[in-house]
Design a protein around this motif. Structure first.
Motif, PDB file in Angstrom:
ATOM      1  N   GLU A   1       0.725  -1.177  -0.119  1.00 23.25           N
ATOM      2  CA  GLU A   1       0.182  -0.101  -0.175  1.00 23.25           C
ATOM      3  C   GLU A   1       0.786   1.444   0.011  1.00 23.25           C
ATOM      4  O   GLU A   1       0.409   2.317  -0.771  1.00 23.25           O
ATOM      5  CB  GLU A   1      -0.863  -0.047   1.218  1.00 23.25           C
ATOM      6  N   PHE A   2       1.924   1.362   0.789  1.00 29.48           N
ATOM      7  CA  PHE A   2       2.741   2.522   0.744  1.00 29.48           C
ATOM      8  C   PHE A   2       3.490   2.518  -0.339  1.00 29.48           C
ATOM      9  O   PHE A   2       3.520   4.015  -0.838  1.00 29.48           O
ATOM     10  CB  PHE A   2       3.810   2.214   1.832  1.00 29.48           C
ATOM     11  N   THR A   3       4.183   1.687  -1.001  1.00 25.58           N
ATOM     12  CA  THR A   3       4.742   1.975  -2.380  1.00 25.58           C
ATOM     13  C   THR A   3       3.726   2.394  -3.473  1.00 25.58           C
ATOM     14  O   THR A   3       3.940   3.087  -4.257  1.00 25.58           O
ATOM     15  CB  THR A   3       5.250   0.544  -2.810  1.00 25.58           C
TER      16      THR A   3
ATOM     17  N   THR B   1       1.209   4.226  -2.945  1.00 22.05           N
ATOM     18  CA  THR B   1       0.910   5.563  -2.559  1.00 22.05           C
ATOM     19  C   THR B   1       1.879   6.611  -3.215  1.00 22.05           C
ATOM     20  O   THR B   1       1.831   7.500  -3.806  1.00 22.05           O
ATOM     21  CB  THR B   1       0.515   5.763  -1.290  1.00 22.05           C
ATOM     22  N   ALA B   2       3.280   5.660  -2.802  1.00 19.10           N
ATOM     23  CA  ALA B   2       4.404   6.626  -3.253  1.00 19.10           C
ATOM     24  C   ALA B   2       4.589   6.758  -4.722  1.00 19.10           C
ATOM     25  O   ALA B   2       4.999   7.683  -5.454  1.00 19.10           O
ATOM     26  CB  ALA B   2       5.741   5.756  -2.942  1.00 19.10           C
ATOM     27  N   GLN B   3       3.932   5.743  -5.378  1.00 19.17           N
ATOM     28  CA  GLN B   3       4.157   5.778  -6.786  1.00 19.17           C
ATOM     29  C   GLN B   3       3.199   6.936  -7.478  1.00 19.17           C
ATOM     30  O   GLN B   3       3.642   7.586  -8.257  1.00 19.17           O
ATOM     31  CB  GLN B   3       3.615   4.517  -7.555  1.00 19.17           C
ATOM     32  N   THR B   4       2.139   6.989  -6.998  1.00 17.25           N
ATOM     33  CA  THR B   4       1.084   7.883  -7.346  1.00 17.25           C
ATOM     34  C   THR B   4       1.591   9.379  -7.196  1.00 17.25           C
ATOM     35  O   THR B   4       1.664  10.341  -8.102  1.00 17.25           O
ATOM     36  CB  THR B   4      -0.213   7.843  -6.776  1.00 17.25           C
ATOM     37  N   ALA B   5       2.154   9.654  -5.854  1.00 24.28           N
ATOM     38  CA  ALA B   5       2.805  10.921  -5.352  1.00 24.28           C
ATOM     39  C   ALA B   5       3.816  11.355  -6.285  1.00 24.28           C
ATOM     40  O   ALA B   5       3.934  12.479  -6.615  1.00 24.28           O
ATOM     41  CB  ALA B   5       2.983  11.045  -4.110  1.00 24.28           C
TER      42      ALA B   5
ATOM     43  N   LYS C   1       8.972  -1.186  -6.933  1.00 25.75           N
ATOM     44  CA  LYS C   1       7.691  -0.649  -7.757  1.00 25.75           C
ATOM     45  C   LYS C   1       7.803   0.858  -7.889  1.00 25.75           C
ATOM     46  O   LYS C   1       7.537   1.304  -8.780  1.00 25.75           O
ATOM     47  CB  LYS C   1       6.434  -0.890  -7.131  1.00 25.75           C
ATOM     48  N   ILE C   2       8.416   1.492  -6.788  1.00 20.85           N
ATOM     49  CA  ILE C   2       8.652   2.789  -6.830  1.00 20.85           C
ATOM     50  C   ILE C   2       9.598   3.389  -8.222  1.00 20.85           C
ATOM     51  O   ILE C   2       9.437   4.460  -8.792  1.00 20.85           O
ATOM     52  CB  ILE C   2       9.113   3.441  -5.587  1.00 20.85           C
TER      53      ILE C   2
END
Length: 431
Positions: free
Chosen positions: A149-151, A153-157, A313-314
């Motif tokens: 979930e964190f990665t 969210t980080a991708q989108t941001a 993923k990031i």
């Protein structure tokens, strides 16, 4: 139209106006075969691009970059795998294997401690592996879910921030998937449309020439005749018919060139998450194997690798931006000012993407940081037990390679020369 484009509402665009991004022209006489042939080629390949290639890639991108659904689906799988690993770990058959491996590990450690004198630390390392391994099996799925979930969210941001550098997606509320689709729509549909009909790559720059009027629909012959008075690309006497044909011919090729890298990044994003699932699925067996001192780094390596795959993923965001920057560099080197420069621009972009594809292994490793887990393992040598664990892993790899070489020796054309082993004092039977 401007409002929906600014909102990246690609679904509305596809439903209402995407089919209008085609080539427009004044019809010539029946005897003008050259003009008719050029218009036929232009219409044929532009239609191939709009009706087949673009919808195919747009649908694929909408699925591959729908991070909300993908993340939720992957998290559900992590939850199911966690239940499986806990049941497997608590099963009667697996318990017997666990007790056997634990007993063998203690005996192994005891024998080694007699030789080296470091028995207590070695025994504690086996107990530590059992405790941490049990905790990972019980709660590893929850940990991986939070990291996933964190990665995401980080991708989108990160994509929103890096995209705003070029001023393309100024609305911070843009969805990741719609922003990717808008970027592809810009390259695969808008670009060939404006090039073929107005000789430019900018939709707004050609607004005064009727760019929005044509895609608004119902552009009959009267509308085209009115616009053709000041636009040689639309005029039957403008001499740009074969330029339109060349742009139409390149449109499907360029859509593939723009779409394939983005689609591959989306697929690789999914593969990374599936790889993390597989590594966690194997955790009961790797923890069991880690109870033997020789293989004590197995569980640690698979656990860190699962986390490393999710964090990788990031790095894929940089791959998306890199593809965009290749197009920007191509436009800078070969700016589109006419038919020749438009074709040269397309050729340069395709050549660059082919060269990058041939070196994709290096680029993927660089962009995703796939060696993250291995680098982390190299730093975990704070104790003697950790150093022995790393050394044992290296010995396991070397012994495996040696075993494979011996197996290959029995096959005909891959057999090693026995005289080499005889020279080292080995006889045929031992070999």
């Amino acid at each position: 139209i401007k409002k929906y484009l600014a909102q990246n509402d690609i679904d509305w665009i596809n439903k209402n106006i995407s089919k209008n991004f085609t080539v427009y022209y004044q019809s010539g006489s029946l005897t003008d075969l050259g003009l008719s042939s050029a218009h036929l080629v232009a219409s044929l390949f532009m239609s191939l691009n709009i009706y087949i290639i673009y919808p195919l890639f747009d649908t694929a991108l909408s699925k591959m970059f729908d991070l909300t659904n993908i993340t939720q689906g992957i998290n559900d799988i992590f939850s199911n795998v966690q239940q499986f690993t806990k049941q497997t770990w608590a099963g009667e058959v697996f318990k017997q294997l666990l007790y056997t491996a634990f007993g063998l590990g203690l005996v192994w450690v005891f024998i080694q401690s007699v030789k080296s004198g470091a028995g207590l630390k070695a025994i504690l390392s086996v107990l530590l592996v059992a405790i941490i391994g049990s905790a990972w099996i019980s709660a590893g799925g929850t940990v991986l879910t939070k990291v996933n979930e964190f990665t995401s969210t980080a991708q989108t941001a990160m994509f929103t921030e890096t995209s705003n550098i070029n001023g393309q997606f100024t609305d911070s509320g843009d969805k990741f998937e719609s922003a990717i689709r808008r970027a592809y729509f810009e390259k695969a549909v808008i670009r060939p449309y404006t090039l073929a009909n107005f000789g430019t790559t900018n939709l707004d720059a050609s607004e005064k020439d009727g760019s929005y009027r044509l895609i608004g629909g119902k552009a009959d012959s009267d509308v085209i005749d009115a616009l053709a008075k000041s636009n040689d690309y639309l005029s039957k006497d403008g001499g740009e018919e074969w330029y339109q044909a060349s742009v139409g011919l390149m449109a499907p090729i360029m859509s593939l060139a723009y779409g394939i890298p983005l689609l591959m990044i989306g697929v690789f994003n999914l593969i990374l998450q599936l790889g993390a699932i597989l590594l966690y699925y194997l955790s009961p067996f790797t923890v069991l194997l880690s109870l033997l001192p020789r293989f004590s780094n197995s569980a640690l390596k698979t656990g860190l690798s699962a986390l490393g795959l999710l964090f990788a993923k990031i790095g894929l965001i940089f791959g998306i931006m890199f593809v965009s920057w290749v197009g920007t560099v191509t436009d800078t080197i070969v700016p589109v000012t006419g038919s020749a420069s438009a074709l040269l621009n397309s050729i340069v972009y395709i050549v660059l993407m082919v060269l990058l594809w041939k070196n994709k292994s290096f680029l993927v490793q660089t962009v995703t940081g796939s060696s993250m887990a291995n680098q982390a393992l190299n730093k975990i040598q704070l104790t003697q037990a950790g150093q022995r664990a790393m050394l044992a892993g290296s010995e396991m790899v070397n012994s495996t390679k040696h075993g494979l070489e011996n197996v290959k020796g029995f096959s005909g054309r891959h057999a090693k020369d026995k005289s080499e082993d005889k020279s080292k004092g080995k006889d045929d039977e031992d070999y």
